[in-house]
Design an enzyme around this catalytic site. Structure first.
Site, PDB file in Angstrom:
ATOM      1  N   ASP A   1       0.844  -1.205   0.000  1.00  0.00           N
ATOM      2  CA  ASP A   1       0.000   0.000   0.000  1.00  0.00           C
ATOM      3  C   ASP A   1       0.876   1.250   0.000  1.00  0.00           C
ATOM      4  OD1 ASP A   1       0.936  -0.074   2.589  1.00  0.00           O
ATOM      5  OD2 ASP A   1      -1.031   0.181   3.540  1.00  0.00           O
ATOM      6  N   SER A   2       2.202   1.053   0.057  1.00  0.00           N
ATOM      7  CA  SER A   2       3.136   2.169  -0.176  1.00  0.00           C
ATOM      8  C   SER A   2       2.911   2.753  -1.561  1.00  0.00           C
ATOM      9  CB  SER A   2       4.584   1.703  -0.025  1.00  0.00           C
ATOM     10  OG  SER A   2       4.812   0.511  -0.767  1.00  0.00           O
TER      11      SER A   2
ATOM     12  N   ASP B   1      -1.225  -6.248  -0.489  1.00  0.00           N
ATOM     13  CA  ASP B   1      -1.264  -5.556   0.803  1.00  0.00           C
ATOM     14  C   ASP B   1      -2.675  -5.019   1.038  1.00  0.00           C
ATOM     15  OD1 ASP B   1      -0.058  -4.691   3.094  1.00  0.00           O
ATOM     16  OD2 ASP B   1       1.091  -3.071   2.146  1.00  0.00           O
TER      17      ASP B   1
ATOM     18  N   LYS C   1      -1.306  -9.387   2.913  1.00  0.00           N
ATOM     19  CA  LYS C   1      -0.601  -8.907   4.112  1.00  0.00           C
ATOM     20  C   LYS C   1      -1.511  -7.922   4.829  1.00  0.00           C
ATOM     21  CE  LYS C   1       2.912  -5.734   4.074  1.00  0.00           C
ATOM     22  NZ  LYS C   1       2.351  -4.698   4.953  1.00  0.00           N
TER      23      LYS C   1
ATOM     24  N   GLU D   1      -1.625  -5.294   8.600  1.00  0.00           N
ATOM     25  CA  GLU D   1      -0.745  -4.654   9.573  1.00  0.00           C
ATOM     26  C   GLU D   1      -1.247  -4.837  11.009  1.00  0.00           C
ATOM     27  OE1 GLU D   1       0.155  -0.545   8.704  1.00  0.00           O
ATOM     28  OE2 GLU D   1       0.966  -1.043   6.726  1.00  0.00           O
TER      29      GLU D   1
ATOM     30  N   GLU E   1       9.119  -4.005  10.776  1.00  0.00           N
ATOM     31  CA  GLU E   1       9.540  -2.726  10.170  1.00  0.00           C
ATOM     32  C   GLU E   1      10.047  -1.756  11.239  1.00  0.00           C
ATOM     33  OE1 GLU E   1       6.872  -0.915   7.339  1.00  0.00           O
ATOM     34  OE2 GLU E   1       8.017   0.964   7.320  1.00  0.00           O
TER      35      GLU E   1
HETATM   36  O1  KIV Z   1       3.519  -1.126   1.738  1.00  0.00           O
HETATM   37  C1  KIV Z   1       4.695  -1.528   1.771  1.00  0.00           C
HETATM   38  O2  KIV Z   1       5.501  -1.258   0.878  1.00  0.00           O
HETATM   39  C2  KIV Z   1       5.104  -2.332   2.916  1.00  0.00           C
HETATM   40  C3  KIV Z   1       6.549  -2.731   3.011  1.00  0.00           C
HETATM   41  C4  KIV Z   1       7.345  -1.588   3.458  1.00  0.00           C
HETATM   42  C5  KIV Z   1       6.734  -3.914   3.879  1.00  0.00           C
HETATM   43  O3  KIV Z   1       4.300  -2.645   3.750  1.00  0.00           O
END
Ligand code: KIV
Length: 306
Positions: free
Chosen positions: A59-60, A98, A128, A130, A197
């Site tokens: 989600d970055s 994510d 994934k 969080e 992280e």
């Molecule tokens: O969203 C992302 O890129 C992440 C990584 C930094 C693990 O969660």
């Protein structure tokens, strides 16, 4: 992390698809797990060719490709579009979608439904999410629905405000213990791997002997089972601030600006296009066009037009 030599640069066609058993085997063998983010077809092709093991459509993307100032605004539809594009560019790595902020917190039903969308609509192998706490329940529910889940503890950007900003976590005995507690809870409900992280290296090192599933670190020191970096950070695709834990392996932003600038100059100075960039036509066919243009211009000036 002990890292015996990997088979160097095995051609993509000869690389077997990375599976959950293979990921577990790599941890057992002490082979470093290499994970990177990707957000579109060309970045997927690049990471495939480079031979990474796991790819995260993070989600970055909210920040790296959509220009937001945090990961919070990105939604399911945008994430699915990006993940589908990545899927089309990948063959061997294990693909993780994510789950964006607001797509899994409300209920187990919501979490399962959105995890299923990553698998059904975007072709992801896993998702994934969080945090520990309530996310542990969500992870359990998704795993029970048959979808592999990666956890994420330490600095969790979706809730960075509540954590006091984008800063290292677990720097007191109490907060470090909370990271351990969350990691143990996530592995106990069946997460196949967990991201740590922005956690002090000594904290990761202390927790690692109790981790049965692979830990992928980002700013968590060298003792984790693998590492993950954001594609745009590692290649220098953006110009903004990069966290302390980033190592730059390229300067792609500068290359992009230089390339576009050279094109701008060439067009303005008449150096592009050249002969090699143009198409030809048989001279007789060109005569046909000329004849048409002559007739057309005579007709346009004919007095009968009045
Ligand atoms: O969203 C992302 O890129 C992440 C990584 C930094 C693990 O969660």
């Amino acid at each position: 992390m002990s890292t015996p030599p990997r088979v160097p640069n095995t051609p993509p066609d000869e690389r077997p698809k990375v599976s959950l058993p293979r990921i577990a085997e790599m941890k057992a063998n002490g082979e470093a797990l290499v994970m990177v983010t990707a957000y579109d077809f060309p970045s997927a092709q690049a990471v495939e060719e480079a031979g990474v093991d796991l790819v995260l459509v993070g989600d970055s993307a909210a920040m790296t490709v959509l220009g937001h100032d945090s990961t919070v605004p990105v939604g399911m539809e945008e994430m699915l579009m990006l993940a589908s594009a990545v899927r089309r560019g990948l063959r061997t790595p294990f693909l993780i979608g994510d789950m964006p902020f607001g797509s899994y917190e409300n209920s187990n039903e919501q979490a399962i439904a959105n995890a299923q969308r990553f698998v059904k609509e975007a072709g992801c192998d896993a998702v994934k999410l969080e945090r520990g706490g309530a996310s542990v329940d969500r992870a359990r529910a998704i795993v029970r629905a048959g979808i592999p889940v990666m956890g994420h503890v330490g600095l969790t950007p979706q809730t960075a405000t509540a954590l006091g900003g984008y800063k290292a976590q677990g720097r007191t005995g109490e907060t470090a213990a909370k990271i351990a507690e969350d990691a143990f809870a996530l592995q106990s409900v069946g997460c196949f791997a967990i991201v740590f992280e922005a956690v002090p290296a000594a904290v990761s090192a202390a927790i690692m002997p109790r981790m049965e599933v692979p830990v992928i670190g980002i700013g968590a020191g060298p003792e984790t089972d693998g590492q993950v970096l954001v594609f745009h950070d590692l290649l220098g695709i953006h110009t903004g601030h990069t966290p302390r834990f980033v190592k730059r392996y390229g300067h792609v932003h500068e290359d992009m600006v230089a390339g576009v600038r050279a094109y701008v100059d060439d067009v303005r100075l008449g150096r592009f296009p050249e002969q090699e960039h143009t198409y030809s036509i048989d001279p007789e066919e060109l005569d046909g066009l000329r004849t048409y243009l002559e007739q057309e211009s005579l007709a346009a000036t004919s007095p009968w037009d009045w």
